[in-house]
Design a protein around this motif. Structure first.
Motif, PDB file in Angstrom:
ATOM      1  N   VAL A 193      66.103  39.696 -13.270  1.00  0.00           N
ATOM      2  CA  VAL A 193      66.077  38.544 -13.349  1.00  0.00           C
ATOM      3  C   VAL A 193      67.318  37.980 -12.797  1.00  0.00           C
ATOM      4  O   VAL A 193      68.568  38.075 -13.346  1.00  0.00           O
ATOM      5  CB  VAL A 193      66.146  38.338 -14.902  1.00  0.00           C
ATOM      6  N   LYS A 194      67.278  36.230 -12.109  1.00  0.00           N
ATOM      7  CA  LYS A 194      68.335  35.850 -11.499  1.00  0.00           C
ATOM      8  C   LYS A 194      68.197  34.515 -12.611  1.00  0.00           C
ATOM      9  O   LYS A 194      67.674  33.159 -12.020  1.00  0.00           O
ATOM     10  CB  LYS A 194      67.686  35.456 -10.031  1.00  0.00           C
ATOM     11  N   ALA A 195      69.242  34.465 -13.646  1.00  0.00           N
ATOM     12  CA  ALA A 195      69.566  33.406 -14.181  1.00  0.00           C
ATOM     13  C   ALA A 195      70.092  32.651 -13.523  1.00  0.00           C
ATOM     14  O   ALA A 195      70.042  31.032 -13.990  1.00  0.00           O
ATOM     15  CB  ALA A 195      69.981  33.854 -15.707  1.00  0.00           C
ATOM     16  N   LEU A 196      70.935  32.594 -12.689  1.00  0.00           N
ATOM     17  CA  LEU A 196      71.422  31.823 -11.995  1.00  0.00           C
ATOM     18  C   LEU A 196      71.634  31.987 -10.708  1.00  0.00           C
ATOM     19  O   LEU A 196      71.768  33.545 -10.408  1.00  0.00           O
ATOM     20  CB  LEU A 196      73.272  31.563 -12.384  1.00  0.00           C
ATOM     21  N   ASP A 197      71.255  31.469  -9.535  1.00  0.00           N
ATOM     22  CA  ASP A 197      71.023  32.729  -7.747  1.00  0.00           C
ATOM     23  C   ASP A 197      72.007  31.759  -7.107  1.00  0.00           C
ATOM     24  O   ASP A 197      71.799  31.763  -6.106  1.00  0.00           O
ATOM     25  CB  ASP A 197      69.753  32.576  -7.588  1.00  0.00           C
ATOM     26  N   GLY A 198      73.501  31.652  -7.247  1.00  0.00           N
ATOM     27  CA  GLY A 198      74.134  31.129  -6.731  1.00  0.00           C
ATOM     28  C   GLY A 198      74.647  29.612  -7.177  1.00  0.00           C
ATOM     29  O   GLY A 198      74.008  28.757  -5.377  1.00  0.00           O
TER      30      GLY A 198
ATOM     31  N   LEU B 253      82.560  31.127 -19.875  1.00  0.00           N
ATOM     32  CA  LEU B 253      82.834  32.382 -20.284  1.00  0.00           C
ATOM     33  C   LEU B 253      81.808  32.858 -21.845  1.00  0.00           C
ATOM     34  O   LEU B 253      81.924  34.259 -21.108  1.00  0.00           O
ATOM     35  CB  LEU B 253      83.687  33.185 -20.015  1.00  0.00           C
ATOM     36  N   LEU B 254      81.534  32.197 -22.065  1.00  0.00           N
ATOM     37  CA  LEU B 254      80.568  32.401 -23.048  1.00  0.00           C
ATOM     38  C   LEU B 254      79.325  33.809 -22.103  1.00  0.00           C
ATOM     39  O   LEU B 254      78.727  34.439 -22.623  1.00  0.00           O
ATOM     40  CB  LEU B 254      80.044  31.687 -24.139  1.00  0.00           C
ATOM     41  N   GLU B 255      79.059  33.084 -21.010  1.00  0.00           N
ATOM     42  CA  GLU B 255      79.082  34.038 -19.902  1.00  0.00           C
ATOM     43  C   GLU B 255      78.965  34.661 -19.413  1.00  0.00           C
ATOM     44  O   GLU B 255      80.233  33.540 -18.316  1.00  0.00           O
ATOM     45  CB  GLU B 255      77.064  33.075 -19.534  1.00  0.00           C
ATOM     46  N   LEU B 256      79.054  36.140 -18.818  1.00  0.00           N
ATOM     47  CA  LEU B 256      80.131  36.067 -17.449  1.00  0.00           C
ATOM     48  C   LEU B 256      78.961  36.198 -16.433  1.00  0.00           C
ATOM     49  O   LEU B 256      78.477  37.103 -16.525  1.00  0.00           O
ATOM     50  CB  LEU B 256      80.172  38.021 -18.385  1.00  0.00           C
ATOM     51  N   PRO B 257      79.565  35.772 -15.710  1.00  0.00           N
ATOM     52  CA  PRO B 257      78.794  35.994 -14.677  1.00  0.00           C
ATOM     53  C   PRO B 257      79.210  37.233 -14.058  1.00  0.00           C
ATOM     54  O   PRO B 257      79.834  38.248 -13.357  1.00  0.00           O
ATOM     55  CB  PRO B 257      79.914  34.983 -13.365  1.00  0.00           C
ATOM     56  N   THR B 258      77.071  37.580 -13.066  1.00  0.00           N
ATOM     57  CA  THR B 258      77.680  38.725 -11.581  1.00  0.00           C
ATOM     58  C   THR B 258      78.611  38.624 -10.917  1.00  0.00           C
ATOM     59  O   THR B 258      79.114  39.895 -10.637  1.00  0.00           O
ATOM     60  CB  THR B 258      76.073  38.646 -11.759  1.00  0.00           C
ATOM     61  N   ALA B 259      78.099  37.423 -10.542  1.00  0.00           N
ATOM     62  CA  ALA B 259      79.077  37.294  -9.285  1.00  0.00           C
ATOM     63  C   ALA B 259      80.192  35.992  -9.055  1.00  0.00           C
ATOM     64  O   ALA B 259      78.920  34.566  -9.759  1.00  0.00           O
ATOM     65  CB  ALA B 259      78.786  37.754  -7.804  1.00  0.00           C
TER      66      ALA B 259
END
Length: 248
Positions: free
Chosen positions: A22-27, A57-63
């Protein structure tokens, strides 16, 4: 706009769940400048709220990288709580402390984190309550207020910390329709005062009237951005055209 007034900068932001399935944010790449009202719209599940919640940063990014006032805040060595003091956040649900009266809800953080005296914090709180037309509710408890009043108090509580930017995550979506206007009026007044705002919303009238820039998201990406008049009059992508045909 010049590089010196960039408050928030996002570079290559990704947020994946389920081992990348699941790619909630993809770049996502984005800059938010001081004094802007950036409105984020798009279909449900496109990543709008995930993107907004990543900004503090309530959501920690994957990248990817997130910069606030020049500091990379997703660097583990950074004290994110210090930066969060300058990033106001208003949620769909009001998140007020039900056991505290309205004045105490507003003064708690400024006294604890900004080390304001009770007298100073209460003076500022009453000025903010005057600003939104609710000074008579200072000694009421959240349970005694309507949804619209609670959301206006939630906005004031964030403002009491004197933030440099305000994030709004669908602030009117939990309200009865007749209460939406009173909350949007407070947000419009905030925008006129020069507050930098990032707003996830389904209120297209607000986006058109108040936004300085509209970001349209789809599939975890920003697929189109423009100033509101141009975006709403002649969206450049077919996906935005389809979306607007359903919501306008």
């Amino acid at each position: 706009m010049n590089a010196n007034d960039v408050l928030l900068k996002v570079v290559g932001l990704k947020k994946y769940y389920k081992d990348g399935a699941v790619k909630a944010l993809d770049g996502v790449d984005c800059e938010i400048h001081a004094g802007e009202v950036v409105v984020i719209i798009g279909p449900s599940g496109c990543g709008k709220s995930t993107f907004l919640r990543s900004l503090n940063l309530l959501e920690l990014p994957t990248a990817g990288e997130i910069y606030f006032e020049g500091d990379k805040i997703n660097d583990p060595r950074i004290d994110i709580n210090l930066h969060r003091q300058k990033i106001g956040m208003v949620f769909q649900q009001f998140n007020l402390f039900n056991n505290l009266d309205i004045l105490s809800n507003i003064t708690l953080a400024p006294m604890k984190l900004l080390k304001q005296s009770r007298a100073e914090a209460e003076k500022n709180a009453m000025e903010l309550l005057e600003r939104i037309g609710l000074p008579d509710k200072a000694r009421n408890y959240p349970s005694q207020l309507s949804g619209g009043q609670k959301q206006r108090i939630a906005i004031v509580r964030a403002l009491a910390m004197k933030p440099d930017v305000m994030l709004f995550d669908e602030p009117t979506s939990a309200l009865d329709p007749e209460m939406v206007g009173e909350v949007l009026d407070v947000m419009k007044e905030l925008a006129r005062s020069g507050m930098t705002m990032v707003v996830v919303t389904h209120e297209m009238g607000f986006a058109r009237e108040v936004g300085s820039r509209v970001l349209f998201m789809e599939g975890g990406r920003i697929v189109e951005e423009n100033e509101p008049n141009t975006f709403f009059a002649s969206p450049a992508t077919q996906r935005a055209q389809d979306f607007l045909s359903k919501v306008l």
